[in-house]
Design a protein around this motif. Structure first.
Motif, short mmCIF file in Angstrom:
data_model
loop_
_atom_site.label_atom_id
_atom_site.label_comp_id
_atom_site.label_asym_id
_atom_site.label_seq_id
_atom_site.Cartn_x
_atom_site.Cartn_y
_atom_site.Cartn_z
N LYS A 126 0.83 -1.21 0.00
CA LYS A 126 0.00 0.00 0.00
C LYS A 126 0.86 1.26 0.00
CE LYS A 126 -3.62 -2.40 2.45
NZ LYS A 126 -4.32 -2.62 3.69
N TRP A 127 0.35 2.27 -0.71
CA TRP A 127 0.92 3.60 -0.71
C TRP A 127 -0.14 4.53 -0.13
CZ3 TRP A 127 1.20 0.18 -4.75
CH2 TRP A 127 2.46 -0.29 -5.08
N LYS A 128 0.03 5.80 -0.27
CA LYS A 128 -0.91 6.78 0.31
C LYS A 128 -2.37 6.52 -0.09
CE LYS A 128 -1.60 11.72 0.90
NZ LYS A 128 -1.11 13.05 0.61
N ASN A 129 -2.69 6.62 -1.37
CA ASN A 129 -4.06 6.41 -1.81
C ASN A 129 -4.16 5.32 -2.89
OD1 ASN A 129 -2.87 7.84 -3.89
ND2 ASN A 129 -4.73 8.95 -4.41
N LYS A 130 -3.16 4.48 -2.94
CA LYS A 130 -3.06 3.48 -3.99
C LYS A 130 -2.59 2.17 -3.35
CE LYS A 130 -0.07 2.97 -7.99
NZ LYS A 130 0.85 3.65 -8.88
N PHE A 131 -2.99 1.06 -3.93
CA PHE A 131 -2.49 -0.22 -3.44
C PHE A 131 -2.49 -1.25 -4.55
CE2 PHE A 131 -7.02 -0.34 -2.61
CZ PHE A 131 -7.39 -1.62 -3.01
N GLN A 132 -1.77 -2.32 -4.29
CA GLN A 132 -1.71 -3.43 -5.22
C GLN A 132 -1.94 -4.70 -4.41
OE1 GLN A 132 2.06 -4.09 -7.23
NE2 GLN A 132 0.98 -4.89 -9.00
N ILE A 133 -2.87 -5.53 -4.86
CA ILE A 133 -3.10 -6.84 -4.26
C ILE A 133 -2.46 -7.83 -5.21
CG2 ILE A 133 -4.77 -8.54 -3.48
CD1 ILE A 133 -6.79 -6.25 -3.23
N MET A 134 -1.62 -8.69 -4.65
CA MET A 134 -0.89 -9.64 -5.48
C MET A 134 -1.20 -11.07 -5.03
SD MET A 134 2.43 -7.26 -5.26
CE MET A 134 1.88 -6.77 -3.65
N LEU A 135 -0.89 -11.99 -5.88
CA LEU A 135 -1.17 -13.39 -5.62
C LEU A 135 0.03 -14.21 -6.07
CD1 LEU A 135 -4.39 -15.15 -6.80
CD2 LEU A 135 -2.23 -15.83 -7.76
N HIS A 136 0.39 -15.20 -5.25
CA HIS A 136 1.46 -16.12 -5.65
C HIS A 136 0.94 -17.55 -5.53
CE1 HIS A 136 5.43 -17.57 -6.51
NE2 HIS A 136 5.26 -18.45 -5.54
N ASP A 137 1.10 -18.30 -6.60
CA ASP A 137 0.68 -19.69 -6.67
C ASP A 137 1.68 -20.55 -5.89
OD1 ASP A 137 0.28 -22.36 -7.60
OD2 ASP A 137 -0.61 -21.60 -9.44
N CYS A 138 1.18 -21.39 -5.00
CA CYS A 138 2.06 -22.18 -4.13
C CYS A 138 2.66 -23.41 -4.79
CB CYS A 138 1.30 -22.60 -2.87
SG CYS A 138 0.92 -21.20 -1.82
N SER A 139 2.48 -23.56 -6.09
CA SER A 139 3.10 -24.69 -6.78
C SER A 139 4.54 -24.38 -7.19
CB SER A 139 2.28 -25.10 -8.00
OG SER A 139 2.27 -24.06 -8.95
N SER A 140 4.97 -23.13 -6.99
CA SER A 140 6.34 -22.76 -7.35
C SER A 140 6.95 -21.88 -6.26
CB SER A 140 6.35 -22.01 -8.69
OG SER A 140 5.61 -20.81 -8.57
N PRO A 141 8.27 -21.82 -6.20
CA PRO A 141 8.92 -20.99 -5.18
C PRO A 141 8.75 -19.50 -5.48
CG PRO A 141 10.57 -22.01 -6.58
CD PRO A 141 9.24 -22.57 -6.99
N TYR A 142 8.64 -18.70 -4.43
CA TYR A 142 8.53 -17.26 -4.58
C TYR A 142 9.92 -16.68 -4.82
CZ TYR A 142 7.63 -12.37 -3.52
OH TYR A 142 7.54 -11.00 -3.59
N ARG A 143 10.06 -15.96 -5.91
CA ARG A 143 11.34 -15.34 -6.26
C ARG A 143 11.18 -13.84 -6.48
NH1 ARG A 143 12.24 -20.51 -9.25
NH2 ARG A 143 13.77 -21.62 -7.99
N GLY A 144 10.29 -13.23 -5.70
CA GLY A 144 10.11 -11.78 -5.78
C GLY A 144 9.10 -11.31 -6.80
N LYS A 145 8.43 -12.22 -7.51
CA LYS A 145 7.47 -11.83 -8.53
C LYS A 145 6.13 -12.49 -8.26
CE LYS A 145 10.88 -10.99 -12.01
NZ LYS A 145 11.09 -10.72 -13.37
N TRP A 146 5.07 -11.72 -8.51
CA TRP A 146 3.72 -12.24 -8.33
C TRP A 146 3.25 -13.00 -9.56
CZ3 TRP A 146 1.52 -9.86 -12.36
CH2 TRP A 146 1.92 -8.57 -12.67
N ASP A 147 2.22 -13.82 -9.38
CA ASP A 147 1.60 -14.54 -10.50
C ASP A 147 0.36 -13.81 -11.01
OD1 ASP A 147 3.37 -16.82 -10.62
OD2 ASP A 147 2.49 -17.46 -8.73
N GLY A 148 -0.22 -12.98 -10.18
CA GLY A 148 -1.38 -12.18 -10.56
C GLY A 148 -1.41 -10.94 -9.69
N ALA A 149 -1.97 -9.85 -10.21
CA ALA A 149 -2.03 -8.61 -9.43
C ALA A 149 -3.18 -7.74 -9.91
CB ALA A 149 -0.72 -7.83 -9.54
N ILE A 150 -3.71 -6.96 -8.98
CA ILE A 150 -4.72 -5.97 -9.30
C ILE A 150 -4.29 -4.66 -8.63
CG2 ILE A 150 -6.21 -6.61 -7.35
CD1 ILE A 150 -8.62 -6.11 -9.17
N GLU A 151 -4.24 -3.60 -9.42
CA GLU A 151 -3.84 -2.28 -8.90
C GLU A 151 -5.08 -1.40 -8.81
OE1 GLU A 151 -0.83 -0.56 -11.38
OE2 GLU A 151 0.32 -2.41 -11.40
N ALA A 152 -5.16 -0.65 -7.71
CA ALA A 152 -6.32 0.22 -7.51
C ALA A 152 -5.92 1.50 -6.81
CB ALA A 152 -7.40 -0.51 -6.72
#
Length: 163
Positions: A57-83
């Motif tokens: 989250k930022w001041k008036n903006k945020f991003q919801i992200m999703l990571h699929d647990c079938s692979s290791p997390y390496r700093g990148k999301w698998d899906g995201a929605i910005e609002a």
């Protein structure tokens, strides 16, 4: 006659092994994700895949992200929605990103609606850009499924969504 039981037991064992693997990944991924983001939840896609939902989250903006647990997390999301909060009553979706037909968009939409309701936001809006017109039927189905109204100008190749 015992043959089908053996197959069933093998299938159950494979499913159990897959679930154990996803849970192990989930535990490892959550540790990494939590270092820089707020973990919102753990959920499943409509295809039964376990995912970690997290946000930044930022001041008036945020991003919801999703990571699929079938692979290791390496700093990148698998899906995201910005609002962005347009005002105290309206949340505007800037973009939904991720691989199509995985169920990620539906999971993310569920959480943006929860955030809106918790913040007492009355509406969620968004734009449909010219670049989206090559997959308009899929978008119409997606937004209809999530109770959005759509206004589409096919001639100008522009549209709006409202929830």
């Amino acid at each position: 006659m015992n043959q089908p039981e053996v197959v069933e037991k093998d299938e159950v064992k494979q499913e159990q092994d897959s679930l154990e693997f996803q849970l192990f990944r989930m535990q490892e991924n959550m540790k990494k994700i939590a270092k820089k983001n707020e973990i919102i939840s753990i959920d499943q896609t409509n295809k039964g895949q376990w995912v970690i939902i997290y946000s930044h989250k930022w001041k008036n903006k945020f991003q919801i992200m999703l990571h699929d647990c079938s692979s290791p997390y390496r700093g990148k999301w698998d899906g995201a929605i910005e609002a962005t909060y347009k005002d105290q009553h309206t949340l505007h979706i800037a973009d939904i990103k991720g691989e199509k037909n995985k169920g990620y968009g539906s999971v993310l939409m569920k959480y943006i609606k929860e955030i809106a309701e918790e913040a007492n936001v009355q509406s969620i809006t968004g734009d449909i850009a010219k670049r989206d017109f090559d997959h308009m039927e899929r978008l119409k189905h997606f937004y209809w499924k999530h109770d959005f109204d759509m206004k589409i100008d096919y001639e100008e190749q522009f549209g709006e969504i409202v929830w």
